[in-house]
Design a protein around this motif. Sequence first.
Motif, PDB file in Angstrom:
ATOM      1  N   ARG A 197       1.212  -1.189   0.016  1.00 32.72           N
ATOM      2  CA  ARG A 197       0.094  -0.233  -0.427  1.00 32.72           C
ATOM      3  C   ARG A 197       1.031   1.372   0.265  1.00 32.72           C
ATOM      4  NH1 ARG A 197      -4.721   0.001   4.700  1.00 32.72           N
ATOM      5  NH2 ARG A 197      -4.991   1.960   3.312  1.00 32.72           N
ATOM      6  N   ASP A 198       0.455   1.911  -0.710  1.00 35.73           N
ATOM      7  CA  ASP A 198       1.579   3.825  -0.156  1.00 35.73           C
ATOM      8  C   ASP A 198       0.095   4.774  -0.541  1.00 35.73           C
ATOM      9  OD1 ASP A 198       2.929   5.818  -1.311  1.00 35.73           O
ATOM     10  OD2 ASP A 198       3.993   4.676  -2.179  1.00 35.73           O
ATOM     11  N   GLU A 199      -0.104   5.365   0.560  1.00 37.02           N
ATOM     12  CA  GLU A 199      -1.037   6.710   0.699  1.00 37.02           C
ATOM     13  C   GLU A 199      -0.818   7.568  -0.632  1.00 37.02           C
ATOM     14  OE1 GLU A 199      -4.247   5.182   1.159  1.00 37.02           O
ATOM     15  OE2 GLU A 199      -3.247   4.190   1.863  1.00 37.02           O
ATOM     16  N   SER A 256     -26.877  -4.300 -15.412  1.00 35.08           N
ATOM     17  CA  SER A 256     -25.847  -5.812 -14.603  1.00 35.08           C
ATOM     18  C   SER A 256     -25.051  -4.987 -14.373  1.00 35.08           C
ATOM     19  CB  SER A 256     -25.722  -6.818 -15.920  1.00 35.08           C
ATOM     20  OG  SER A 256     -24.773  -7.328 -15.727  1.00 35.08           O
ATOM     21  N   VAL A 257     -24.209  -6.018 -13.263  1.00 33.44           N
ATOM     22  CA  VAL A 257     -23.477  -5.196 -12.269  1.00 33.44           C
ATOM     23  C   VAL A 257     -22.125  -6.119 -13.066  1.00 33.44           C
ATOM     24  CG1 VAL A 257     -22.574  -4.565 -10.237  1.00 33.44           C
ATOM     25  CG2 VAL A 257     -25.013  -4.238 -10.128  1.00 33.44           C
ATOM     26  N   GLN A 258     -21.023  -5.504 -13.078  1.00 33.38           N
ATOM     27  CA  GLN A 258     -20.174  -6.129 -14.012  1.00 33.38           C
ATOM     28  C   GLN A 258     -19.182  -6.674 -12.265  1.00 33.38           C
ATOM     29  OE1 GLN A 258     -20.561  -7.640 -16.932  1.00 33.38           O
ATOM     30  NE2 GLN A 258     -22.199  -6.795 -16.676  1.00 33.38           N
ATOM     31  N   SER A 259     -18.537  -6.594 -11.405  1.00 35.67           N
ATOM     32  CA  SER A 259     -17.763  -5.909 -10.658  1.00 35.67           C
ATOM     33  C   SER A 259     -18.402  -5.575  -8.996  1.00 35.67           C
ATOM     34  CB  SER A 259     -16.995  -5.530 -10.762  1.00 35.67           C
ATOM     35  OG  SER A 259     -16.706  -4.619 -11.307  1.00 35.67           O
ATOM     36  N   ALA A 260     -17.572  -5.873  -8.178  1.00 35.95           N
ATOM     37  CA  ALA A 260     -18.254  -5.256  -6.694  1.00 35.95           C
ATOM     38  C   ALA A 260     -16.883  -5.546  -6.375  1.00 35.95           C
ATOM     39  CB  ALA A 260     -18.878  -5.822  -6.059  1.00 35.95           C
ATOM     40  N   TYR A 261     -15.641  -4.457  -5.973  1.00 37.71           N
ATOM     41  CA  TYR A 261     -14.820  -4.826  -5.501  1.00 37.71           C
ATOM     42  C   TYR A 261     -13.652  -4.157  -4.103  1.00 37.71           C
ATOM     43  CZ  TYR A 261     -13.726  -7.135 -10.009  1.00 37.71           C
ATOM     44  OH  TYR A 261     -12.926  -8.591 -10.654  1.00 37.71           O
ATOM     45  N   PHE A 262     -13.958  -4.340  -3.517  1.00 33.80           N
ATOM     46  CA  PHE A 262     -12.921  -3.734  -2.013  1.00 33.80           C
ATOM     47  C   PHE A 262     -12.176  -2.877  -1.796  1.00 33.80           C
ATOM     48  CE2 PHE A 262     -16.145  -7.320  -0.039  1.00 33.80           C
ATOM     49  CZ  PHE A 262     -16.621  -6.218   1.096  1.00 33.80           C
ATOM     50  N   SER A 263     -12.020  -2.112  -1.391  1.00 33.37           N
ATOM     51  CA  SER A 263     -10.467  -0.916  -1.635  1.00 33.37           C
ATOM     52  C   SER A 263      -9.825  -1.591  -0.712  1.00 33.37           C
ATOM     53  CB  SER A 263     -11.329  -0.016  -1.509  1.00 33.37           C
ATOM     54  OG  SER A 263     -11.172   0.658   0.700  1.00 33.37           O
ATOM     55  N   PRO A 264      -8.797  -1.144  -0.805  1.00 34.63           N
ATOM     56  CA  PRO A 264      -7.522  -2.002  -0.301  1.00 34.63           C
ATOM     57  C   PRO A 264      -7.392  -1.780   1.604  1.00 34.63           C
ATOM     58  CG  PRO A 264      -5.959  -0.815  -1.706  1.00 34.63           C
ATOM     59  CD  PRO A 264      -7.549  -0.292  -1.478  1.00 34.63           C
ATOM     60  N   THR A 296      -7.375   6.460  -2.390  1.00 33.78           N
ATOM     61  CA  THR A 296      -7.942   7.070  -3.852  1.00 33.78           C
ATOM     62  C   THR A 296      -7.861   6.539  -5.452  1.00 33.78           C
ATOM     63  OG1 THR A 296      -6.446   8.459  -1.714  1.00 33.78           O
ATOM     64  CG2 THR A 296      -6.902   8.802  -4.153  1.00 33.78           C
ATOM     65  N   ASP A 297      -7.226   5.715  -6.018  1.00 36.95           N
ATOM     66  CA  ASP A 297      -7.520   5.970  -7.007  1.00 36.95           C
ATOM     67  C   ASP A 297      -7.514   4.576  -7.448  1.00 36.95           C
ATOM     68  OD1 ASP A 297      -5.464   7.855  -7.245  1.00 36.95           O
ATOM     69  OD2 ASP A 297      -4.022   6.237  -7.167  1.00 36.95           O
ATOM     70  N   LEU A 298      -9.254   4.711  -8.381  1.00 36.60           N
ATOM     71  CA  LEU A 298      -9.773   4.018  -9.139  1.00 36.60           C
ATOM     72  C   LEU A 298      -9.701   3.735 -10.463  1.00 36.60           C
ATOM     73  CD1 LEU A 298     -13.338   3.994  -8.083  1.00 36.60           C
ATOM     74  CD2 LEU A 298     -12.111   1.742  -8.114  1.00 36.60           C
ATOM     75  N   SER A 336     -10.538   9.360  -8.468  1.00 36.26           N
ATOM     76  CA  SER A 336     -10.330  10.374  -7.367  1.00 36.26           C
ATOM     77  C   SER A 336     -11.014   9.887  -5.940  1.00 36.26           C
ATOM     78  CB  SER A 336      -9.187  10.728  -7.289  1.00 36.26           C
ATOM     79  OG  SER A 336      -9.336  11.661  -6.293  1.00 36.26           O
ATOM     80  N   VAL A 337     -10.693   9.253  -5.107  1.00 41.71           N
ATOM     81  CA  VAL A 337     -12.224   8.894  -4.684  1.00 41.71           C
ATOM     82  C   VAL A 337     -11.916   9.603  -2.723  1.00 41.71           C
ATOM     83  CG1 VAL A 337     -13.659   7.275  -3.051  1.00 41.71           C
ATOM     84  CG2 VAL A 337     -12.878   6.721  -5.121  1.00 41.71           C
ATOM     85  N   ASP A 338     -12.530  10.443  -2.335  1.00 38.70           N
ATOM     86  CA  ASP A 338     -12.570  10.453  -0.668  1.00 38.70           C
ATOM     87  C   ASP A 338     -13.928  10.174   0.219  1.00 38.70           C
ATOM     88  OD1 ASP A 338     -10.879  12.750   1.322  1.00 38.70           O
ATOM     89  OD2 ASP A 338     -12.744  14.532   0.492  1.00 38.70           O
ATOM     90  N   LEU A 339     -13.530   9.780   0.992  1.00 41.69           N
ATOM     91  CA  LEU A 339     -13.957   9.380   2.460  1.00 41.69           C
ATOM     92  C   LEU A 339     -12.885  10.178   3.330  1.00 41.69           C
ATOM     93  CD1 LEU A 339     -16.294   7.243   3.276  1.00 41.69           C
ATOM     94  CD2 LEU A 339     -14.361   5.981   3.590  1.00 41.69           C
ATOM     95  N   ASN A 340     -14.000  10.783   3.915  1.00 37.33           N
ATOM     96  CA  ASN A 340     -13.447  11.281   5.295  1.00 37.33           C
ATOM     97  C   ASN A 340     -14.376  11.112   6.737  1.00 37.33           C
ATOM     98  OD1 ASN A 340     -16.520  12.310   6.078  1.00 37.33           O
ATOM     99  ND2 ASN A 340     -16.155  14.313   4.457  1.00 37.33           N
ATOM    100  N   ASP A 341     -13.620  11.933   7.877  1.00 32.78           N
ATOM    101  CA  ASP A 341     -14.027  10.650   8.703  1.00 32.78           C
ATOM    102  C   ASP A 341     -15.378  10.955   9.284  1.00 32.78           C
ATOM    103  OD1 ASP A 341     -11.214  10.854   9.649  1.00 32.78           O
ATOM    104  OD2 ASP A 341     -11.633  12.790  10.599  1.00 32.78           O
ATOM    105  N   SER A 342     -16.151  11.274   8.376  1.00 36.03           N
ATOM    106  CA  SER A 342     -17.970  10.818   8.903  1.00 36.03           C
ATOM    107  C   SER A 342     -18.875   9.836   7.568  1.00 36.03           C
ATOM    108  CB  SER A 342     -18.549  13.142   9.149  1.00 36.03           C
ATOM    109  OG  SER A 342     -18.291  13.675   7.255  1.00 36.03           O
ATOM    110  N   SER A 343     -17.857   9.591   7.114  1.00 34.65           N
ATOM    111  CA  SER A 343     -17.972   8.552   5.952  1.00 34.65           C
ATOM    112  C   SER A 343     -18.896   9.726   5.211  1.00 34.65           C
ATOM    113  CB  SER A 343     -18.739   7.116   7.094  1.00 34.65           C
ATOM    114  OG  SER A 343     -17.997   6.707   7.777  1.00 34.65           O
TER     115      SER A 343
END
Length: 460
Positions: A126-128, A334-342, A391-393, A406-413
């Motif tokens: 991992r490398d943030e 149709s949903v082709q994929s569903a993947y968890f973030s690191p 961050t990166d998809l 680019s994804v941003d998830l803050n402390d308040s979700s």
Amino acid sequence: MASPPEAALTDYERRREENIRRNDAILASLRRKASELSAAIQSAGSKRPKKQPRASPATPASPVVLRRSLRTRGLPPSGPSSSSSAAASPPAPASPPAPRRTRFSSSLASAILAAASCPAPETKARDEDFDAGAELVLRPSDVRRVVPDRILSVRILPLVDRTVLAVGNKLGHVGFWDVDGVAVDEDGDGADGVFEYMPHRGPVGAIVAHLATPQKIYSCSYEGEICLMDLEKENFNMIYQCDYSIFSLCQAPNSPSCLYFGEGNDLKLFDERMGKVSTTWNSHANRINSIDFHPENTYMFATSSTDGTACMWDLRSMKKNGAESLKVLEHGRSVQSAYFSPSGRMVATTSLDDTVRIFSVDNFNSHIMKHNNKTGRWLSTFKAIWGWNDTDLFIGNMTRAIDIISVDLNDSSSLSATNNACLQSEHMTAIPCRFSAHPYKVGHLACASSGGKVFLWTRA
């Protein structure tokens, strides 16, 4: 109108007359048999015999000769007449297809086993702070045609000091690209580091290899097959076969021998130690396109399906009959994929409703990104994957480029996402559809096209 005398006919006209006479004889024979069959059917319908022994079909006095043109028989126009050739020698039967290769390359197996013997961390790198848009480049030497035709699955093997890619195409071929070394076998395999095998009878839907056992590579096919490529034994073994297509395959993070796969609408667990399916869950109303486990919570996993949903599951609460999901993520198509973030805090889904959605695992808040996912029938569908941080998809686009969301998830979700950058190169000559990130080398991103090419982006 009477035909001219034989002496006045040319060779062409004589052959034509012979063909006409022969065709008339064949048609007369067919009409006679049709009349006899029609009379027999009418007689049987009007008066059915009580019990009659089955009569054996009459053997024709002479075989019916089928016409074949000189072109289809590979003969020049000035060759012998078709009637004499057909009567002299019947057409040769088609040669049987070449047998599928089930023996693994010794040189490739040795190289992978040597790399697998190096100590490896138990988790992915991992490398943030990694900036994919600024640091990734595509060099001309990092482009290979690994297999013919469309690639449906790609996987960078979990090796610390080596980069080896495995891809599967729609013909059932599995190709390997040894990026860091070129080892050619005695039979000529391995030119430019590329090896190709044919272990499956149909399209290869997924390829997986566990971090703890990189010497064992599993693949599944639309023909209902799961194949084990055992590098220690240097062969391919078909460990499971069924009557339904298998589109998705995944290994449990804490047990490499437990294979979760989607067979039709059902999710199944195949235990390699037992050699059979131990559990079956009816989880979706249509085929399962992807299965992905949470990187830290080994009981939680996500599935995507053609029924228009992505579901979150907990193995501890699933029952064989009527399994209930933790959460159903609804989509328009149709949903082709569903993947968890690191980190496991988010799930990214890719759907044919032209969206990429990011969900927070804590409260399932979501953010919708519009993205053109209409690849058509000739291209593999897009599936957005995470890189080496939260961050990166990465997802392909129709302009032969890679979009970086680019994804941003803050402390308040609270979630937000933007199309931050786009990777483009003159060397990427096809649309990238399927992706794989190196589990240990940050900045090694492989993308595969529908023409059999693989492009490996690396750090500048």
